[in-house]
Write a protein that holds these residues in place. Structure first.
Motif, PDB file in Angstrom:
ATOM      1  N   ILE A  14     -27.918 -32.255 -25.692  1.00  0.00           N
ATOM      2  CA  ILE A  14     -28.746 -31.284 -25.089  1.00  0.00           C
ATOM      3  C   ILE A  14     -28.762 -31.649 -23.746  1.00  0.00           C
ATOM      4  O   ILE A  14     -29.046 -32.517 -22.968  1.00  0.00           O
ATOM      5  N   GLY A  15     -28.335 -30.478 -22.881  1.00  0.00           N
ATOM      6  CA  GLY A  15     -27.889 -30.663 -21.539  1.00  0.00           C
ATOM      7  C   GLY A  15     -26.807 -31.690 -21.189  1.00  0.00           C
ATOM      8  O   GLY A  15     -25.837 -31.739 -22.113  1.00  0.00           O
ATOM      9  N   ASP A  16     -26.920 -32.335 -20.379  1.00  0.00           N
ATOM     10  CA  ASP A  16     -25.560 -33.046 -19.882  1.00  0.00           C
ATOM     11  C   ASP A  16     -26.318 -34.595 -20.097  1.00  0.00           C
ATOM     12  O   ASP A  16     -25.277 -35.532 -20.304  1.00  0.00           O
ATOM     13  N   ASN A  17     -27.677 -35.088 -20.424  1.00  0.00           N
ATOM     14  CA  ASN A  17     -27.878 -36.480 -20.438  1.00  0.00           C
ATOM     15  C   ASN A  17     -28.870 -36.730 -21.743  1.00  0.00           C
ATOM     16  O   ASN A  17     -29.803 -37.923 -21.630  1.00  0.00           O
ATOM     17  N   ILE A  18     -29.048 -35.698 -22.837  1.00  0.00           N
ATOM     18  CA  ILE A  18     -29.890 -35.971 -23.979  1.00  0.00           C
ATOM     19  C   ILE A  18     -29.213 -36.018 -25.099  1.00  0.00           C
ATOM     20  O   ILE A  18     -28.454 -35.010 -25.398  1.00  0.00           O
ATOM     21  N   ARG A  19     -29.262 -37.048 -26.078  1.00  0.00           N
ATOM     22  CA  ARG A  19     -28.645 -36.989 -27.359  1.00  0.00           C
ATOM     23  C   ARG A  19     -29.609 -37.305 -28.211  1.00  0.00           C
ATOM     24  O   ARG A  19     -30.277 -38.386 -28.264  1.00  0.00           O
ATOM     25  N   VAL A  20     -29.267 -36.727 -29.464  1.00  0.00           N
ATOM     26  CA  VAL A  20     -30.300 -36.667 -30.565  1.00  0.00           C
ATOM     27  C   VAL A  20     -29.219 -37.070 -31.802  1.00  0.00           C
ATOM     28  O   VAL A  20     -28.485 -36.301 -32.112  1.00  0.00           O
ATOM     29  N   THR A  21     -29.508 -38.517 -32.406  1.00  0.00           N
ATOM     30  CA  THR A  21     -28.627 -38.717 -33.483  1.00  0.00           C
ATOM     31  C   THR A  21     -29.628 -38.834 -34.797  1.00  0.00           C
ATOM     32  O   THR A  21     -30.454 -39.585 -34.675  1.00  0.00           O
ATOM     33  N   LEU A  22     -28.719 -38.430 -35.772  1.00  0.00           N
ATOM     34  CA  LEU A  22     -29.258 -38.490 -36.850  1.00  0.00           C
ATOM     35  C   LEU A  22     -29.011 -39.894 -37.593  1.00  0.00           C
ATOM     36  O   LEU A  22     -28.069 -40.367 -37.883  1.00  0.00           O
TER      37      LEU A  22
END
Length: 83
Positions: A14-22
């Motif tokens: 999300i954007g340049d600096n947010i990561r969501v991992t399953l």
């Protein structure tokens, strides 16, 4: 709302600096890992709603004030006894 399908260990950026991992799947529950800068607030929605509800209730609570000038001061402590 954007709806995405992810497999185990796949990530959404999300954007340049947010990561969501399953991170995990256990029956009807999943584990998500959120990697975001410290200045980005991340909350579970149900906890955020509960906090808002508690704050609204607190706003309706009566305000109690005390006049501290009417409280008597304790007498000074006696000097220590010599031995």
């Amino acid at each position: 709302m954007l709806v995405l399908s992810r497999k185990l260990n796949e990530t959404i950026v999300i954007g340049d600096n947010i990561r969501v991992t399953l991170l995990g799947i256990d029956g009807d529950k999943i584990k998500l890992g959120v990697d975001a800068p410290r200045d980005v607030k991340v909350f579970r929605e149900e906890l955020l709603e509960a906090t808002k509800s508690t704050n609204v209730q607190a706003l309706g609570a009566p305000i109690v004030s005390f006049d501290l000038s009417k409280i008597k001061k304790a007498p000074p402590a006696p000097p220590p006894a010599d031995k």
